[in-house]
Design a protein around this motif. Sequence first.
Motif, PDB file in Angstrom:
ATOM      1  N   VAL A  55      33.578  47.405  39.103  1.00  0.00           N
ATOM      2  CA  VAL A  55      34.621  47.520  38.080  1.00  0.00           C
ATOM      3  C   VAL A  55      34.024  47.285  36.701  1.00  0.00           C
ATOM      4  CG1 VAL A  55      36.677  46.343  37.161  1.00  0.00           C
ATOM      5  CG2 VAL A  55      36.589  47.008  39.557  1.00  0.00           C
ATOM      6  N   GLY A  56      33.142  46.307  36.590  1.00  0.00           N
ATOM      7  CA  GLY A  56      32.492  46.040  35.315  1.00  0.00           C
ATOM      8  C   GLY A  56      31.663  47.216  34.833  1.00  0.00           C
ATOM      9  N   MET A  57      30.970  47.860  35.758  1.00  0.00           N
ATOM     10  CA  MET A  57      30.151  49.015  35.388  1.00  0.00           C
ATOM     11  C   MET A  57      31.019  50.209  34.990  1.00  0.00           C
ATOM     12  SD  MET A  57      27.142  48.677  38.238  1.00  0.00           S
ATOM     13  CE  MET A  57      26.293  50.133  37.718  1.00  0.00           C
ATOM     14  N   ILE A  58      32.147  50.357  35.631  1.00  0.00           N
ATOM     15  CA  ILE A  58      33.043  51.473  35.313  1.00  0.00           C
ATOM     16  C   ILE A  58      33.788  51.221  34.008  1.00  0.00           C
ATOM     17  CG2 ILE A  58      35.142  52.670  36.055  1.00  0.00           C
ATOM     18  CD1 ILE A  58      34.113  52.227  38.961  1.00  0.00           C
ATOM     19  N   ALA A  59      34.261  50.000  33.809  1.00  0.00           N
ATOM     20  CA  ALA A  59      35.111  49.694  32.652  1.00  0.00           C
ATOM     21  C   ALA A  59      34.322  49.449  31.370  1.00  0.00           C
ATOM     22  CB  ALA A  59      35.972  48.480  32.961  1.00  0.00           C
ATOM     23  N   SER A  60      33.094  48.994  31.465  1.00  0.00           N
ATOM     24  CA  SER A  60      32.357  48.618  30.249  1.00  0.00           C
ATOM     25  C   SER A  60      32.092  49.766  29.273  1.00  0.00           C
ATOM     26  CB  SER A  60      31.059  47.907  30.617  1.00  0.00           C
ATOM     27  OG  SER A  60      30.191  48.777  31.285  1.00  0.00           O
ATOM     28  N   PRO A  61      31.825  50.983  29.728  1.00  0.00           N
ATOM     29  CA  PRO A  61      31.591  52.040  28.740  1.00  0.00           C
ATOM     30  C   PRO A  61      32.811  52.349  27.862  1.00  0.00           C
ATOM     31  CG  PRO A  61      30.805  52.744  30.884  1.00  0.00           C
ATOM     32  CD  PRO A  61      31.547  51.460  31.074  1.00  0.00           C
ATOM     33  N   PHE A  62      33.999  52.064  28.370  1.00  0.00           N
ATOM     34  CA  PHE A  62      35.194  52.354  27.598  1.00  0.00           C
ATOM     35  C   PHE A  62      35.371  51.378  26.438  1.00  0.00           C
ATOM     36  CE2 PHE A  62      36.182  54.116  31.818  1.00  0.00           C
ATOM     37  CZ  PHE A  62      36.387  55.436  31.444  1.00  0.00           C
ATOM     38  N   GLY A  63      35.001  50.139  26.648  1.00  0.00           N
ATOM     39  CA  GLY A  63      35.109  49.140  25.598  1.00  0.00           C
ATOM     40  C   GLY A  63      36.537  48.879  25.146  1.00  0.00           C
ATOM     41  N   LEU A  66      42.565  47.586  27.327  1.00  0.00           N
ATOM     42  CA  LEU A  66      43.706  48.197  28.022  1.00  0.00           C
ATOM     43  C   LEU A  66      43.268  48.892  29.312  1.00  0.00           C
ATOM     44  CD1 LEU A  66      45.681  49.711  25.025  1.00  0.00           C
ATOM     45  CD2 LEU A  66      46.316  47.736  26.416  1.00  0.00           C
ATOM     46  N   ILE A  67      42.020  49.249  29.384  1.00  0.00           N
ATOM     47  CA  ILE A  67      41.475  49.852  30.601  1.00  0.00           C
ATOM     48  C   ILE A  67      40.875  48.781  31.499  1.00  0.00           C
ATOM     49  CG2 ILE A  67      39.696  51.410  31.491  1.00  0.00           C
ATOM     50  CD1 ILE A  67      40.124  53.069  28.938  1.00  0.00           C
ATOM     51  N   SER A  68      40.090  47.888  30.933  1.00  0.00           N
ATOM     52  CA  SER A  68      39.375  46.909  31.759  1.00  0.00           C
ATOM     53  C   SER A  68      40.264  45.774  32.264  1.00  0.00           C
ATOM     54  CB  SER A  68      38.185  46.344  31.001  1.00  0.00           C
ATOM     55  OG  SER A  68      38.599  45.706  29.816  1.00  0.00           O
ATOM     56  N   ALA A  69      41.218  45.315  31.481  1.00  0.00           N
ATOM     57  CA  ALA A  69      42.051  44.177  31.879  1.00  0.00           C
ATOM     58  C   ALA A  69      42.810  44.423  33.181  1.00  0.00           C
ATOM     59  CB  ALA A  69      42.998  43.786  30.751  1.00  0.00           C
ATOM     60  N   PRO A  70      43.478  45.570  33.374  1.00  0.00           N
ATOM     61  CA  PRO A  70      44.172  45.783  34.659  1.00  0.00           C
ATOM     62  C   PRO A  70      43.218  45.829  35.851  1.00  0.00           C
ATOM     63  CG  PRO A  70      44.973  47.330  33.015  1.00  0.00           C
ATOM     64  CD  PRO A  70      43.791  46.633  32.421  1.00  0.00           C
ATOM     65  N   MET A  76      41.096  40.052  40.515  1.00  0.00           N
ATOM     66  CA  MET A  76      41.417  38.629  40.585  1.00  0.00           C
ATOM     67  C   MET A  76      42.514  38.365  41.635  1.00  0.00           C
ATOM     68  SD  MET A  76      42.734  36.053  37.589  1.00  0.00           S
ATOM     69  CE  MET A  76      44.348  36.781  37.524  1.00  0.00           C
ATOM     70  N   ILE A  77      43.513  39.236  41.702  1.00  0.00           N
ATOM     71  CA  ILE A  77      44.581  39.083  42.690  1.00  0.00           C
ATOM     72  C   ILE A  77      44.003  39.187  44.104  1.00  0.00           C
ATOM     73  CG2 ILE A  77      46.691  40.146  43.608  1.00  0.00           C
ATOM     74  CD1 ILE A  77      47.071  38.607  40.962  1.00  0.00           C
ATOM     75  N   LEU A  78      43.112  40.149  44.330  1.00  0.00           N
ATOM     76  CA  LEU A  78      42.485  40.284  45.647  1.00  0.00           C
ATOM     77  C   LEU A  78      41.647  39.059  45.980  1.00  0.00           C
ATOM     78  CD1 LEU A  78      41.363  44.026  45.547  1.00  0.00           C
ATOM     79  CD2 LEU A  78      43.336  43.050  46.737  1.00  0.00           C
ATOM     80  N   TRP A  79      40.948  38.518  44.987  1.00  0.00           N
ATOM     81  CA  TRP A  79      40.124  37.324  45.206  1.00  0.00           C
ATOM     82  C   TRP A  79      41.009  36.133  45.583  1.00  0.00           C
ATOM     83  CZ3 TRP A  79      39.881  32.634  42.604  1.00  0.00           C
ATOM     84  CH2 TRP A  79      38.810  31.827  42.937  1.00  0.00           C
ATOM     85  N   ILE A  80      42.124  35.949  44.868  1.00  0.00           N
ATOM     86  CA  ILE A  80      43.055  34.851  45.171  1.00  0.00           C
ATOM     87  C   ILE A  80      43.607  35.011  46.585  1.00  0.00           C
ATOM     88  CG2 ILE A  80      45.323  33.875  44.586  1.00  0.00           C
ATOM     89  CD1 ILE A  80      44.599  34.438  41.623  1.00  0.00           C
TER      90      ILE A  80
END
Length: 108
Positions: A55-63, A66-70, A76-80
């Motif tokens: 997810v970090g690799m996919i979301a980071s180029p967008f910067g 609004l894209i990375s937070a969801p 985080m929900i899956l981890w919990i």
Amino acid sequence: MNPEEIREGKTTAITAYILIVGVLIAMSMNGETKNRFAAFHIRQAAGLSLLFISVGMIASPFGNWLISAPLYFANMILWIYGVSTAVRGEMQPVPLVGSFFQKFLKSI
């Protein structure tokens, strides 16, 4: 699975959810006495760690948050969910991707 095996593997299972470092520690803890409960949660936690990195690799180029937070929030929900099932002593795969993690990481 009997309650004794769950009790013995619970500490290792919970340790696995401490990101990638916890997975490595849990793998070494489960090295000698292969506990099925711990191995299940190690696979789930390893999959979640790999998902987090992806997810970090996919979301980071967008910067754009609004894209990375969801994406991070969903992870985080899956981890919990994974941690809570380990604490309760259950072998429930995380929703959506847990079954894939069990198949993909079956060698762990």
